[in-house]
Write a protein that holds these residues in place. Structure first.
Motif, PDB file in Angstrom:
ATOM      1  N   GLY A  40      -0.201  35.503  -5.416  1.00 41.27           N
ATOM      2  CA  GLY A  40       0.642  36.606  -4.695  1.00 41.27           C
ATOM      3  C   GLY A  40      -0.021  35.976  -3.250  1.00 41.27           C
ATOM      4  O   GLY A  40      -0.355  36.544  -2.532  1.00 41.27           O
ATOM      5  N   ALA A  41      -0.825  34.640  -3.040  1.00 40.49           N
ATOM      6  CA  ALA A  41      -1.099  34.662  -2.078  1.00 40.49           C
ATOM      7  C   ALA A  41      -0.412  34.257  -0.764  1.00 40.49           C
ATOM      8  O   ALA A  41      -0.503  34.194   0.440  1.00 40.49           O
ATOM      9  CB  ALA A  41      -2.743  33.578  -2.109  1.00 40.49           C
ATOM     10  N   ILE A  42       0.754  33.615  -1.570  1.00 38.47           N
ATOM     11  CA  ILE A  42       1.788  33.131  -0.820  1.00 38.47           C
ATOM     12  C   ILE A  42       2.172  34.336   0.287  1.00 38.47           C
ATOM     13  O   ILE A  42       2.892  33.934   1.368  1.00 38.47           O
ATOM     14  CB  ILE A  42       2.871  32.211  -1.483  1.00 38.47           C
ATOM     15  N   SER A  43       2.749  35.652  -0.285  1.00 41.82           N
ATOM     16  CA  SER A  43       2.750  36.038   0.265  1.00 41.82           C
ATOM     17  C   SER A  43       2.462  37.085   1.466  1.00 41.82           C
ATOM     18  O   SER A  43       2.313  37.239   1.921  1.00 41.82           O
ATOM     19  CB  SER A  43       3.268  36.818  -1.468  1.00 41.82           C
ATOM     20  N   ASP A  44       1.068  37.469   0.971  1.00 44.75           N
ATOM     21  CA  ASP A  44       0.414  37.340   1.432  1.00 44.75           C
ATOM     22  C   ASP A  44      -0.085  36.586   2.957  1.00 44.75           C
ATOM     23  O   ASP A  44      -0.092  37.314   4.526  1.00 44.75           O
ATOM     24  CB  ASP A  44      -1.759  37.593   0.997  1.00 44.75           C
ATOM     25  N   GLN A  77       3.936  22.655   0.642  1.00 50.78           N
ATOM     26  CA  GLN A  77       4.697  21.554   0.635  1.00 50.78           C
ATOM     27  C   GLN A  77       4.095  20.257   0.644  1.00 50.78           C
ATOM     28  O   GLN A  77       3.520  19.092   0.019  1.00 50.78           O
ATOM     29  CB  GLN A  77       5.674  21.767   0.077  1.00 50.78           C
ATOM     30  N   LYS A  78       4.071  20.073   2.639  1.00 52.32           N
ATOM     31  CA  LYS A  78       4.230  19.249   2.676  1.00 52.32           C
ATOM     32  C   LYS A  78       2.594  19.160   3.067  1.00 52.32           C
ATOM     33  O   LYS A  78       1.923  17.835   3.491  1.00 52.32           O
ATOM     34  CB  LYS A  78       5.294  19.179   4.215  1.00 52.32           C
ATOM     35  N   GLY A  79       1.638  19.870   3.262  1.00 49.61           N
ATOM     36  CA  GLY A  79       0.798  19.845   3.624  1.00 49.61           C
ATOM     37  C   GLY A  79      -0.045  19.330   4.280  1.00 49.61           C
ATOM     38  O   GLY A  79      -1.266  18.780   4.837  1.00 49.61           O
ATOM     39  N   ARG A  80       0.544  20.209   5.741  1.00 48.74           N
ATOM     40  CA  ARG A  80       0.107  19.558   6.961  1.00 48.74           C
ATOM     41  C   ARG A  80      -1.196  20.199   7.239  1.00 48.74           C
ATOM     42  O   ARG A  80      -0.926  21.726   8.049  1.00 48.74           O
ATOM     43  CB  ARG A  80       1.078  19.382   8.365  1.00 48.74           C
ATOM     44  N   PRO A  81      -2.036  20.038   7.497  1.00 44.67           N
ATOM     45  CA  PRO A  81      -3.461  20.650   8.306  1.00 44.67           C
ATOM     46  C   PRO A  81      -3.325  21.565   9.571  1.00 44.67           C
ATOM     47  O   PRO A  81      -4.007  22.455   9.604  1.00 44.67           O
ATOM     48  CB  PRO A  81      -4.230  19.347   8.489  1.00 44.67           C
ATOM     49  N   ALA A  82      -2.298  21.013  10.216  1.00 41.10           N
ATOM     50  CA  ALA A  82      -1.750  21.339  11.541  1.00 41.10           C
ATOM     51  C   ALA A  82      -1.518  22.831  11.506  1.00 41.10           C
ATOM     52  O   ALA A  82      -1.494  23.728  12.248  1.00 41.10           O
ATOM     53  CB  ALA A  82      -1.607  20.574  12.782  1.00 41.10           C
ATOM     54  N   HIS A  83      -0.877  22.919  11.119  1.00 38.64           N
ATOM     55  CA  HIS A  83       0.506  24.448  10.443  1.00 38.64           C
ATOM     56  C   HIS A  83      -0.488  25.458   9.738  1.00 38.64           C
ATOM     57  O   HIS A  83      -1.735  25.320   9.210  1.00 38.64           O
ATOM     58  CB  HIS A  83       0.897  24.076   9.174  1.00 38.64           C
ATOM     59  N   PRO A  84      -1.153  26.552  10.503  1.00 37.64           N
ATOM     60  CA  PRO A  84      -1.840  27.548   9.971  1.00 37.64           C
ATOM     61  C   PRO A  84      -1.204  28.275   8.998  1.00 37.64           C
ATOM     62  O   PRO A  84      -2.648  28.354   8.344  1.00 37.64           O
ATOM     63  CB  PRO A  84      -1.091  28.745  11.641  1.00 37.64           C
ATOM     64  N   GLU A 120       0.809  -1.218   0.137  1.00 34.46           N
ATOM     65  CA  GLU A 120       0.048  -0.266  -0.255  1.00 34.46           C
ATOM     66  C   GLU A 120       0.755   1.177   0.093  1.00 34.46           C
ATOM     67  O   GLU A 120       1.778   1.281   0.809  1.00 34.46           O
ATOM     68  CB  GLU A 120      -1.132   0.002   0.908  1.00 34.46           C
ATOM     69  N   THR A 121       0.556   1.813  -1.115  1.00 37.10           N
ATOM     70  CA  THR A 121       1.089   2.876  -0.672  1.00 37.10           C
ATOM     71  C   THR A 121       0.629   4.662  -0.573  1.00 37.10           C
ATOM     72  O   THR A 121      -0.532   4.377  -1.141  1.00 37.10           O
ATOM     73  CB  THR A 121       2.163   3.407  -2.263  1.00 37.10           C
ATOM     74  N   THR A 122       0.918   5.258   0.076  1.00 40.76           N
ATOM     75  CA  THR A 122       0.047   6.594   1.017  1.00 40.76           C
ATOM     76  C   THR A 122       0.260   7.399  -0.699  1.00 40.76           C
ATOM     77  O   THR A 122       1.426   7.924  -1.259  1.00 40.76           O
ATOM     78  CB  THR A 122       0.448   7.472   1.963  1.00 40.76           C
ATOM     79  N   SER A 123      -0.279   8.173  -0.736  1.00 39.93           N
ATOM     80  CA  SER A 123      -0.828   9.757  -2.034  1.00 39.93           C
ATOM     81  C   SER A 123       0.240  10.322  -1.263  1.00 39.93           C
ATOM     82  O   SER A 123      -0.060  10.696   0.022  1.00 39.93           O
ATOM     83  CB  SER A 123      -1.588   9.673  -2.705  1.00 39.93           C
ATOM     84  N   PRO A 124       0.934  10.951  -1.896  1.00 36.90           N
ATOM     85  CA  PRO A 124       1.535  12.284  -1.565  1.00 36.90           C
ATOM     86  C   PRO A 124       1.071  12.707  -1.553  1.00 36.90           C
ATOM     87  O   PRO A 124      -0.637  13.200  -1.781  1.00 36.90           O
ATOM     88  CB  PRO A 124       2.661  12.972  -2.434  1.00 36.90           C
ATOM     89  N   PRO A 125       0.446  14.005  -0.811  1.00 32.93           N
ATOM     90  CA  PRO A 125      -0.272  15.793   0.193  1.00 32.93           C
ATOM     91  C   PRO A 125      -0.284  16.497  -1.180  1.00 32.93           C
ATOM     92  O   PRO A 125       0.874  16.516  -2.386  1.00 32.93           O
ATOM     93  CB  PRO A 125       0.067  16.160   1.597  1.00 32.93           C
TER      94      PRO A 125
END
Length: 74
Positions: A20-24, A41-48, A5-10
């Motif tokens: 411009g959203a990343i800068s904002d 890139q990592k896609g961890r939902p706990a990160h603000p 079983e492989t987990t798909s990357p986020p």
């Protein structure tokens, strides 16, 4: 033989954000642009930054557009 079983990357949230959203997000959270980009890139939902990106993606409707585009591909 059993397949592993492989987990798909986020999903890369950066592709769904408006220009411009990343800068904002970086300015809003007072963190570097690189830190926001790496968190998305990592896609961890706990990160603000990820939480804010998801909110922006939903508001912009990018997720629905990408879903519609994948339906068009054969």
């Amino acid at each position: 033989m059993q397949q592993l079983e492989t987990t798909s990357p986020p999903p890369d949230l950066r592709a769904l954000l408006p220009h411009g959203a990343i800068s904002d997000i970086a300015r809003q959270l007072n963190i570097s642009h690189a830190a926001v980009s790496k968190a998305l890139q990592k896609g961890r939902p706990a990160h603000p930054a990820v939480a804010e990106a998801v909110r922006l993606i939903k508001a912009a409707g990018s997720q629905q557009v990408q879903h519609d585009l994948t339906q068009l591909k054969p």
